[in-house]
Write an enzyme that holds these catalytic residues in place. Sequence first.
Site, mmCIF file in Angstrom:
data_model
loop_
_atom_site.group_PDB
_atom_site.id
_atom_site.type_symbol
_atom_site.label_atom_id
_atom_site.label_comp_id
_atom_site.label_asym_id
_atom_site.label_seq_id
_atom_site.Cartn_x
_atom_site.Cartn_y
_atom_site.Cartn_z
ATOM 1 N N ASN A 227 82.174 46.809 -1.532
ATOM 2 C CA ASN A 227 81.232 46.617 -2.638
ATOM 3 C C ASN A 227 80.653 45.214 -2.468
ATOM 4 O O ASN A 227 81.319 44.231 -2.775
ATOM 5 C CB ASN A 227 81.959 46.762 -3.981
ATOM 6 N N TRP A 228 79.441 45.178 -1.968
ATOM 7 C CA TRP A 228 78.832 43.868 -1.695
ATOM 8 C C TRP A 228 78.459 43.131 -2.979
ATOM 9 O O TRP A 228 78.143 41.941 -2.941
ATOM 10 C CB TRP A 228 77.575 44.041 -0.840
ATOM 11 N N LYS A 229 78.424 43.829 -4.092
ATOM 12 C CA LYS A 229 77.955 43.250 -5.360
ATOM 13 C C LYS A 229 76.558 42.635 -5.127
ATOM 14 O O LYS A 229 75.808 43.143 -4.304
ATOM 15 C CB LYS A 229 78.975 42.253 -5.902
HETATM 16 P P1 13P Z 1 87.187 41.509 -4.928
HETATM 17 O O1 13P Z 1 87.716 42.250 -3.702
HETATM 18 O O2 13P Z 1 86.227 40.448 -4.579
HETATM 19 O O3 13P Z 1 88.313 41.071 -5.811
HETATM 20 O O4 13P Z 1 86.355 42.585 -5.764
HETATM 21 C C1 13P Z 1 86.917 43.810 -6.041
HETATM 22 C C2 13P Z 1 85.875 44.686 -6.635
HETATM 23 O O5 13P Z 1 85.437 44.472 -7.750
HETATM 24 C C3 13P Z 1 85.378 45.797 -5.822
HETATM 25 O O6 13P Z 1 84.585 46.644 -6.565
#
Ligand code: 13P
Length: 249
Positions: A10-12
């Site tokens: 999930n690159w956000k």
């Molecule tokens: P992180 O791996 O950066 O903690 O994020 C997890 C996440 O929200 C994946 O959707």
Amino acid sequence: MNKKKLIAGNWKMNGSLAANESLVKALAQGVGAPACDVAVCVPAPYLAQVQALVSGTPIALGAQDVSQHEQGAYTGEQSAAMLREFGVRYAIVGHSERRQYHGESDELVAAKTAAALKHGVTPIVCVGETLAEREGGHTEEVVKRQLAAVIHVNGHCISEIVVAYEPVWAIGTGKTATPEQAQAVHALLRAQLHHAASDHAAGIRILYGGSMNAANAAQLLAQPDIDGGLIGGASLKAPDFLQIIAAAR
Ligand code: 13P
């Protein structure tokens, strides 16, 4: 049952044309023939770019959200049909960042789940408790309520969804749930799925998400009810994401 694990990045809201190209090229080069399914969930403006980059590789394309609506006057939204036009296989729905910053309710998450399924996009439905909810002893009640909302999606079998358990306190904090903590919640979710659809529960993938990284992935993925990972930060670094993929067998 032969159920492949799923490792989804999930690159956000990260990336750029240049950064995406080098990341996906490095992933494509290093991924080989993975034992698990692999996906990257990218920001909407980059769907076309990444669709082209993953073409001919084992990497599937995902989106980070989907509208519950079919079409029309919904400024800023993307429909499941639009996502399908770019070869999108997966869409994250109900991520805690959407629940928290965009006020998404369980009902809305269920409507988005239904919209994705209707158009052949596999929803990755996120559930997870906040720190206050965990400390107050409410973890079970919260995740069960969130999962219950999507269990009966009209006309679709629950086996078509992917569930992601993402404890909010573990997201982006470097504080991973221990394998035992994660397994305990996954087992609860599995039992709930079993109760709702006993024939299908074993086949539904329940991913763990929250500070999963190259160092802790193998231990988490070794738990009996952890069927993959939804990875934020570590999915932006090709060597780290590739190590997580290699740990999923
Ligand atoms: P992180 O791996 O950066 O903690 O994020 C997890 C996440 O929200 C994946 O959707």
